[in-house]
Scaffold this motif. Structure first.
Motif, PDB file in Angstrom:
ATOM      1  N   ALA A 181     -37.099  39.811 108.080  1.00 21.56           N
ATOM      2  CA  ALA A 181     -36.967  38.562 107.324  1.00 21.56           C
ATOM      3  C   ALA A 181     -35.522  38.349 106.910  1.00 21.56           C
ATOM      4  O   ALA A 181     -34.853  39.282 106.455  1.00 21.56           O
ATOM      5  CB  ALA A 181     -37.867  38.581 106.089  1.00 21.56           C
ATOM      6  N   GLN A 182     -35.056  37.118 107.087  1.00 19.93           N
ATOM      7  CA  GLN A 182     -33.739  36.705 106.605  1.00 19.93           C
ATOM      8  C   GLN A 182     -33.972  35.720 105.461  1.00 19.93           C
ATOM      9  O   GLN A 182     -34.494  34.621 105.671  1.00 19.93           O
ATOM     10  CB  GLN A 182     -32.926  36.046 107.731  1.00 19.93           C
ATOM     11  CG  GLN A 182     -32.919  36.843 109.041  1.00 19.93           C
ATOM     12  CD  GLN A 182     -32.394  38.258 108.871  1.00 19.93           C
ATOM     13  OE1 GLN A 182     -31.400  38.488 108.198  1.00 19.93           O
ATOM     14  NE2 GLN A 182     -33.079  39.210 109.497  1.00 19.93           N
ATOM     15  N   LEU A 183     -33.598  36.083 104.263  1.00 21.36           N
ATOM     16  CA  LEU A 183     -33.891  35.301 103.068  1.00 21.36           C
ATOM     17  C   LEU A 183     -32.636  34.572 102.595  1.00 21.36           C
ATOM     18  O   LEU A 183     -31.592  35.199 102.376  1.00 21.36           O
ATOM     19  CB  LEU A 183     -34.404  36.203 101.952  1.00 21.36           C
ATOM     20  CG  LEU A 183     -35.606  37.093 102.303  1.00 21.36           C
ATOM     21  CD1 LEU A 183     -35.979  37.964 101.124  1.00 21.36           C
ATOM     22  CD2 LEU A 183     -36.785  36.248 102.752  1.00 21.36           C
ATOM     23  N   VAL A 184     -32.766  33.250 102.441  1.00 17.36           N
ATOM     24  CA  VAL A 184     -31.665  32.436 101.922  1.00 17.36           C
ATOM     25  C   VAL A 184     -32.033  31.996 100.511  1.00 17.36           C
ATOM     26  O   VAL A 184     -33.002  31.260 100.310  1.00 17.36           O
ATOM     27  CB  VAL A 184     -31.401  31.212 102.818  1.00 17.36           C
ATOM     28  CG1 VAL A 184     -30.250  30.374 102.251  1.00 17.36           C
ATOM     29  CG2 VAL A 184     -31.087  31.648 104.245  1.00 17.36           C
ATOM     30  N   LEU A 185     -31.274  32.436  99.540  1.00 18.84           N
ATOM     31  CA  LEU A 185     -31.572  32.164  98.142  1.00 18.84           C
ATOM     32  C   LEU A 185     -30.858  30.902  97.667  1.00 18.84           C
ATOM     33  O   LEU A 185     -29.860  30.474  98.262  1.00 18.84           O
ATOM     34  CB  LEU A 185     -31.155  33.350  97.263  1.00 18.84           C
ATOM     35  CG  LEU A 185     -32.131  34.528  97.184  1.00 18.84           C
ATOM     36  CD1 LEU A 185     -32.418  35.121  98.548  1.00 18.84           C
ATOM     37  CD2 LEU A 185     -31.581  35.606  96.261  1.00 18.84           C
ATOM     38  N   GLN A 186     -31.393  30.314  96.597  1.00 21.39           N
ATOM     39  CA  GLN A 186     -30.792  29.143  95.969  1.00 21.39           C
ATOM     40  C   GLN A 186     -30.249  29.521  94.598  1.00 21.39           C
ATOM     41  O   GLN A 186     -30.858  30.315  93.866  1.00 21.39           O
ATOM     42  CB  GLN A 186     -31.821  28.020  95.806  1.00 21.39           C
ATOM     43  CG  GLN A 186     -32.355  27.473  97.120  1.00 21.39           C
ATOM     44  CD  GLN A 186     -31.300  26.719  97.903  1.00 21.39           C
ATOM     45  OE1 GLN A 186     -30.485  26.003  97.345  1.00 21.39           O
ATOM     46  NE2 GLN A 186     -31.318  26.893  99.219  1.00 21.39           N
ATOM     47  N   GLN A 187     -29.102  28.954  94.259  1.00 23.01           N
ATOM     48  CA  GLN A 187     -28.528  29.234  92.949  1.00 23.01           C
ATOM     49  C   GLN A 187     -29.372  28.586  91.859  1.00 23.01           C
ATOM     50  O   GLN A 187     -29.877  27.477  92.009  1.00 23.01           O
ATOM     51  CB  GLN A 187     -27.095  28.707  92.868  1.00 23.01           C
ATOM     52  CG  GLN A 187     -26.378  29.055  91.572  1.00 23.01           C
ATOM     53  CD  GLN A 187     -24.957  28.524  91.520  1.00 23.01           C
ATOM     54  OE1 GLN A 187     -24.571  27.679  92.347  1.00 23.01           O
ATOM     55  NE2 GLN A 187     -24.174  29.003  90.582  1.00 23.01           N
ATOM     56  N   VAL A 188     -29.528  29.286  90.764  1.00 24.06           N
ATOM     57  CA  VAL A 188     -30.261  28.777  89.611  1.00 24.06           C
ATOM     58  C   VAL A 188     -29.241  28.274  88.597  1.00 24.06           C
ATOM     59  O   VAL A 188     -28.395  29.031  88.124  1.00 24.06           O
ATOM     60  CB  VAL A 188     -31.143  29.865  88.973  1.00 24.06           C
ATOM     61  CG1 VAL A 188     -31.826  29.329  87.721  1.00 24.06           C
ATOM     62  CG2 VAL A 188     -32.171  30.349  89.979  1.00 24.06           C
ATOM     63  N   HIS A 189     -29.300  26.992  88.287  1.00 27.23           N
ATOM     64  CA  HIS A 189     -28.373  26.403  87.322  1.00 27.23           C
ATOM     65  C   HIS A 189     -28.991  26.511  85.939  1.00 27.23           C
ATOM     66  O   HIS A 189     -29.982  25.847  85.628  1.00 27.23           O
ATOM     67  CB  HIS A 189     -28.082  24.943  87.675  1.00 27.23           C
ATOM     68  CG  HIS A 189     -27.388  24.785  89.000  1.00 27.23           C
ATOM     69  ND1 HIS A 189     -26.033  24.998  89.167  1.00 27.23           N
ATOM     70  CD2 HIS A 189     -27.867  24.472  90.227  1.00 27.23           C
ATOM     71  CE1 HIS A 189     -25.698  24.802  90.438  1.00 27.23           C
ATOM     72  NE2 HIS A 189     -26.797  24.485  91.101  1.00 27.23           N
ATOM     73  N   GLN A 190     -28.390  27.355  85.139  1.00 26.66           N
ATOM     74  CA  GLN A 190     -28.891  27.534  83.787  1.00 26.66           C
ATOM     75  C   GLN A 190     -28.512  26.331  82.934  1.00 26.66           C
ATOM     76  O   GLN A 190     -27.357  25.904  82.909  1.00 26.66           O
ATOM     77  CB  GLN A 190     -28.294  28.811  83.160  1.00 26.66           C
ATOM     78  CG  GLN A 190     -28.595  30.069  83.956  1.00 26.66           C
ATOM     79  CD  GLN A 190     -30.048  30.462  83.872  1.00 26.66           C
ATOM     80  OE1 GLN A 190     -30.758  30.020  82.979  1.00 26.66           O
ATOM     81  NE2 GLN A 190     -30.493  31.304  84.787  1.00 26.66           N
ATOM     82  N   GLN A 191     -29.499  25.765  82.267  1.00 23.71           N
ATOM     83  CA  GLN A 191     -29.234  24.631  81.403  1.00 23.71           C
ATOM     84  C   GLN A 191     -28.580  25.108  80.116  1.00 23.71           C
ATOM     85  O   GLN A 191     -29.135  25.912  79.370  1.00 23.71           O
ATOM     86  CB  GLN A 191     -30.536  23.888  81.058  1.00 23.71           C
ATOM     87  CG  GLN A 191     -30.293  22.613  80.262  1.00 23.71           C
ATOM     88  CD  GLN A 191     -31.579  21.847  80.051  1.00 23.71           C
ATOM     89  OE1 GLN A 191     -32.637  22.272  80.483  1.00 23.71           O
ATOM     90  NE2 GLN A 191     -31.492  20.718  79.390  1.00 23.71           N
ATOM     91  N   LYS A 192     -27.375  24.613  79.882  1.00 21.50           N
ATOM     92  CA  LYS A 192     -26.647  25.006  78.691  1.00 21.50           C
ATOM     93  C   LYS A 192     -27.137  24.200  77.487  1.00 21.50           C
ATOM     94  O   LYS A 192     -27.503  23.036  77.613  1.00 21.50           O
ATOM     95  CB  LYS A 192     -25.140  24.775  78.876  1.00 21.50           C
ATOM     96  CG  LYS A 192     -24.499  25.628  79.960  1.00 21.50           C
ATOM     97  CD  LYS A 192     -23.014  25.374  80.053  1.00 21.50           C
ATOM     98  CE  LYS A 192     -22.365  26.259  81.114  1.00 21.50           C
ATOM     99  NZ  LYS A 192     -20.908  26.007  81.210  1.00 21.50           N
ATOM    100  N   PRO A 193     -27.148  24.816  76.335  1.00 19.28           N
ATOM    101  CA  PRO A 193     -27.533  24.058  75.137  1.00 19.28           C
ATOM    102  C   PRO A 193     -26.504  22.994  74.818  1.00 19.28           C
ATOM    103  O   PRO A 193     -25.340  23.098  75.207  1.00 19.28           O
ATOM    104  CB  PRO A 193     -27.576  25.142  74.046  1.00 19.28           C
ATOM    105  CG  PRO A 193     -26.669  26.220  74.552  1.00 19.28           C
ATOM    106  CD  PRO A 193     -26.804  26.208  76.047  1.00 19.28           C
ATOM    107  N   ASN A 194     -26.955  21.955  74.131  1.00 17.53           N
ATOM    108  CA  ASN A 194     -26.038  20.888  73.751  1.00 17.53           C
ATOM    109  C   ASN A 194     -24.932  21.426  72.853  1.00 17.53           C
ATOM    110  O   ASN A 194     -25.150  22.314  72.025  1.00 17.53           O
ATOM    111  CB  ASN A 194     -26.791  19.778  73.009  1.00 17.53           C
ATOM    112  CG  ASN A 194     -27.690  18.984  73.931  1.00 17.53           C
ATOM    113  OD1 ASN A 194     -27.549  19.012  75.147  1.00 17.53           O
ATOM    114  ND2 ASN A 194     -28.632  18.267  73.357  1.00 17.53           N
TER     115      ASN A 194
END
Length: 253
Positions: free
Chosen positions: A125-138
Motif C-alpha cells: 500500500a502507498q498511502l498519501v496523507l492530507q494535512q490537518v489544519h488546526q483551527q486557531k482560537p480567535n
C-alpha cells in the motif's frame, strides 16, 4: 526397565503443559507520504492501523496497529505492519489508516479508503496523507496589536520611515497610529460584542494627502463603530452590519 504404563503416565503431564507454537505473523508493507512541501518535526510519530471496515454505520474494528518515531527521516516513510492471517475474513473489507502526530497534535492523516488483503487487494500500500489544519482560537480584542488592513473600502497604506496604522486596546485605553500621526483615547464595552470609542486625540504632523485621507477614514470609523467582530485573527469594526474598517492581529517575538 521401567514399565511402559509408568513411562506413558510420566510423559503425559509434560505433553499437556508443553507450549503451543505461536501463531505465525504476516506483514503489510508500503510507504507514507504527503503532497505539501513541509518538513516533519523530529519528534513526530507515524502510526499505521489495519482496520476491518466491512460493517456500515459501525466503528471499524482494528486488527493491528504500530507506531514509529520519525526522527530525522522525511517522507516517503517506509513501514511494515505485522498482523495475524487468522484474523482476516476473506469476505470482509480491510483498509489502512495512517497518521503523523506530534505530541497530541494531529499533523497529517489518511482521508481515502486504501483496500488491502481481500477482494483482489494485496499486502502492499502507498498511502498519501492530507494535512490537518488546526483551527486557531480567535484573537482577543484587548492586548492584541491590530494592524490596519482596510479603511473603508481602501487597502491600508504606509509611508517610508513611519509606523504602520494600528490600534492597541487595553484597560479602557486606546492607542495606535494612522500611519502618520499617533492616536490616543478611550473605549467602552457595554455588552459582549459592543465597542464604542471616545474622542481620539492625535498628533499634528503634516502627512501626504493619501495618508491624511486614511487618517480621516480611520478616525471616522472609530467614531461610528458600535460593535466589533473577530474571526480568527481578523478584527472588523462595525456600524450595524456595515464593516467600517478591518485589522489583522500581529505578534512579535
Amino acid at each position: 526397565m521401567p514399565h511402559p504404563l509408568f513411562t506413558l503416565t510420566w510423559l503425559l503431564p509434560l505433553m499437556l503443559i508443553a507450549p503451543a507454537h505461536a501463531e505465525p505473523l504476516d506483514r503489510i508493507s508500503g510507504s507514507v507520504t504527503y503532497r505539501e512541501r513541509i518538513a516533519l518535526p523530529q519528534d513526530a510519530t507515524l502510526t499505521v492501523e489495519l482496520l476491518d471496515v466491512s460493517k456500515q454505520d459501525v466503528k471499524a474494528e482494528r486488527l493491528a496497529q504500530q507506531s514509529w518515531p520519525v526522527g530525522s527521516r522525511q517522507v516517503p516513510l517506509a513501514f511494515e505492519l505485522p498482523f495475524y492471517p487468522a484474523d482476516v475474513n476473506p469476505r470482509h473489507s480491510y483498509t489502512l489508516r495512517a497518521t503523523l502526530t506530534r505530541s497530541d497534535e494531529l499533523l497529517f492523516t489518511t482521508t481515502e479508503h486504501v483496500a488491502v488483503l481481500t477482494q483482489g487487494a494485496g499486502k502492499q500500500a502507498q498511502l498519501v496523507l492530507q494535512q490537518v489544519h488546526q483551527q486557531k482560537p480567535n484573537a482577543t480584542l484587548e492586548n492584541t496589536y491590530w494592524k490596519l488592513v482596510e479603511a473603508g473600502d481602501r487597502p491600508a497604506q504606509t509611508q517610508p520611515g513611519e509606523r504602520e496604522a494600528h490600534i492597541l486596546l487595553l484597560d479602557g485605553r486606546a492607542s495606535g497610529g494612522s500611519g502618520c500621526n499617533k492616536l490616543m483615547g478611550s473605549y467602552t464595552q457595554s455588552a459582549p460584542g459592543t465597542l464604542h470609542f471616545g474622542p481620539l486625540a492625535s498628533t499634528r504632523m503634516a502627512c501626504p494627502p493619501e495618508m491624511m485621507a486614511q487618517e480621516t477614514a480611520l478616525i471616522s470609523a472609530f467614531a461610528r463603530a458600535t460593535r466589533y467582530r473577530i474571526a480568527g485573527e481578523t478584527l472588523d469594526l462595525l456600524d450595524g452590519d456595515t464593516v467600517l474598517t478591518r485589522f489583522e492581529a500581529r505578534y512579535f517575538k
